[in-house]
Design a protein around this motif. Structure first.
Motif, PDB file in Angstrom:
ATOM      1  N   HIS A  28       0.842  -1.211   0.000  1.00  0.00           N
ATOM      2  CA  HIS A  28       0.000   0.000   0.000  1.00  0.00           C
ATOM      3  C   HIS A  28       0.869   1.251   0.000  1.00  0.00           C
ATOM      4  N   ARG A 172      -9.603   2.329  -4.740  1.00  0.00           N
ATOM      5  CA  ARG A 172      -9.952   3.005  -3.484  1.00  0.00           C
ATOM      6  C   ARG A 172     -11.354   3.576  -3.594  1.00  0.00           C
ATOM      7  N   MET A 260      -9.095  -0.334   6.320  1.00  0.00           N
ATOM      8  CA  MET A 260      -8.112   0.356   7.158  1.00  0.00           C
ATOM      9  C   MET A 260      -8.913   1.093   8.226  1.00  0.00           C
ATOM     10  N   ASP A 357       3.244   3.052   2.663  1.00  0.00           N
ATOM     11  CA  ASP A 357       2.355   4.216   2.623  1.00  0.00           C
ATOM     12  C   ASP A 357       3.049   5.443   2.028  1.00  0.00           C
TER      13      ASP A 357
HETATM   14 ZN    ZN Z   1      -2.361   5.257   2.797  1.00  0.00          ZN
END
Ligand code: ZN
Ligand code: RAT
Length: 428
Positions: A28, A172, A260, A357
């Protein structure tokens, strides 16, 4: 029984060597295929205006928020450099990360010379620089975060482009789940026959939208970040859309859904992207999802440190749950070490201990360098504990384990149909 003699130093050296050299999948990030042009951020100014550093700088700034936002990226970067690197020692993880990155790239950070660093970056073209950063981070594949709701990103997908095989897509869908009231009219504008209320027609149109985008971007998984208030089951758009549209879509396409948990958006909106916070999540919602949807696969990370133990326990109960990463505020050495240790002790190697990230390409260098060191340290301790029982691990076994932690388990989880699903199919 006598205690077997264990050569801790030799074992640690072997683990460190393997962990530092095993290529990985970064599952990710917020990085983009170079075809997205300026959406792929890189270089010293983007490193300095990273929102983690913006949040830290405002603790020292006394200027109004809007004044800062009105400045150019270079001017913002200079203010951050001055506040966090020159006037104070850059001890925070995000600050240290900038220096570790520059150092790994071969720059001399002792000089504290921002203009010279800028000049060095001007000598690169993006294609070569991607290769260099991926080499230094030991990163083989990068999962992007791809939002059809992003007005800068969407047109690039719609136009189409030659994909860089190193960049994998992930769909997403936060606006769909967490802001349905605002998103329904957007879908209508794009030609999907949805209304705000979740009728059968609306659900099937949402599924059509998910089908189109999954196919268009060749999504490896779908993803959403959820606030601490998220509950399941619940009479909310998020819970109902997840149940009626998103999870059936994932199940029918064999795709995992990344959840998440625990971000409190816009705790201080004046900080913009840096203004989000953390809250304790109700992991009973996840327990209900894993239990009620055994044909679905969930990739999960949680933001609150206080939720980590409960998440590991849930992973022991549900094989359709894959724990990943030390997300955002947990991506600091102290917490990474603790979480990695806890995960290995509770669920062994059936997880993905870290993702970067990264929002700025160069960050994959430091984020992976730092995480690799911590993962090696914890793993070495575990193998030493094993050796003390008389169980010697071979270098090949260590290599197998590390490759699994660095993408092998993720691939196995994402590729495999859920056990329940294959069982049902096999017995029809
Ligand atoms: Zn992220
Ligand atoms: O870590 C971050 O950069 C956050 O701003 C978020 O993007 C978070 O990772 C997310 O994916 O929501």
């Amino acid at each position: 029984m006598t205690q077997p003699r264990v050569d801790r130093d030799a074992l640690t050296a072997t683990v460190e060597k393997i962990v530092s050299s095993t290529p990985l999948i970064d599952i990710h990030t917020h990085l983009y295929d170079p075809a997205f042009g300026e959406l792929l951020l890189w270089g010293i100014d983007d490193l300095l205006v990273y929102h983690y550093l913006v949040a830290e700088s405002f603790r020292y700034f006394d200027m109004p928020y809007e004044k800062f936002w009105s400045l150019s990226k270079q001017a913002q970067a200079e203010l951050i450099w001055d506040a966090l690197f020159i006037r104070h020692s850059p001890v925070s993880e995000a600050c240290r990360g900038v220096l570790a990155t520059l150092n790994a790239l071969g720059l001399d950070v002792r000089k504290r010379d921002l203009p010279a660093v800028r000049k060095w970056f001007q000598g690169w073209n993006v294609g070569d620089y991607i290769t260099r950063c991926m080499e230094l981070g030991g990163v083989q594949k990068i999962c992007m975060t791809n939002s059809p709701f992003d007005d800068l990103e969407r047109p690039v997908w719609e136009r189409g482009f030659q994909r860089d095989p190193r960049f994998l897509a992930a769909l997403r869908i936060d606006p769909l789940l967490v802001a349905w009231g605002d998103t329904a009219p957007i879908l209508t504008k794009w030609g999907y026959g949805v209304g705000v209320s979740l009728t059968e027609k609306t659900i099937s149109e949402v599924r059509r939208f998910l089908d189109h985008w999954t196919e268009r971007i060749k999504a490896h998984y779908l993803m959403v970040s959820l606030g601490p208030e998220f509950d399941f089951p619940a009479d909310t758009f998020a819970a109902r859309l997840l149940e009626k549209a998103v999870l059936p879509h994932c199940r029918d396409n064999g795709l995992s859904m990344a959840l998440m948990f625990g971000v409190k958006r816009r705790v201080n909106p004046q900080l913009r992207l840096a203004g989000d916070g953390v809250g304790l999540s109700k992991l009973s919602a996840l327990e209900n999802l894993c239990g009620r949807f055994p044909e679905n696969k969930f990739l999960v990370t949680v933001l609150a440190r206080e939720n980590q133990h409960e998440l590991c326990v849930l992973a022991r109960k549900f094989r359709n749950l894959h724990v990943f990463g030390c997300w955002w505020f947990t991506n600091v050495p102290y917490v990474i070490e603790e979480m990695t240790r806890m995960r290995l002790e509770l669920i062994g190697l059936s997880m993905t201990p870290q993702h970067s990230d990264a929002r700025v390409l160069d960050q994959i260098i430091y984020k992976w360098q730092h995480s690799r060191r911590l993962i090696a340290k914890v793993l070495a301790d575990k193998y030493v504990d094993l050796a003390q029982t008389g169980w010697d691990v071979t270098a090949e076994e260590i290599q197998r384990d590390v490759s699994n932690l660095f993408g092998g388990e993720f691939k196995r989880f994402c590729a495999g149909p859920c056990a329940e699903l294959s069982y049902t199919k096999g017995h029809k």
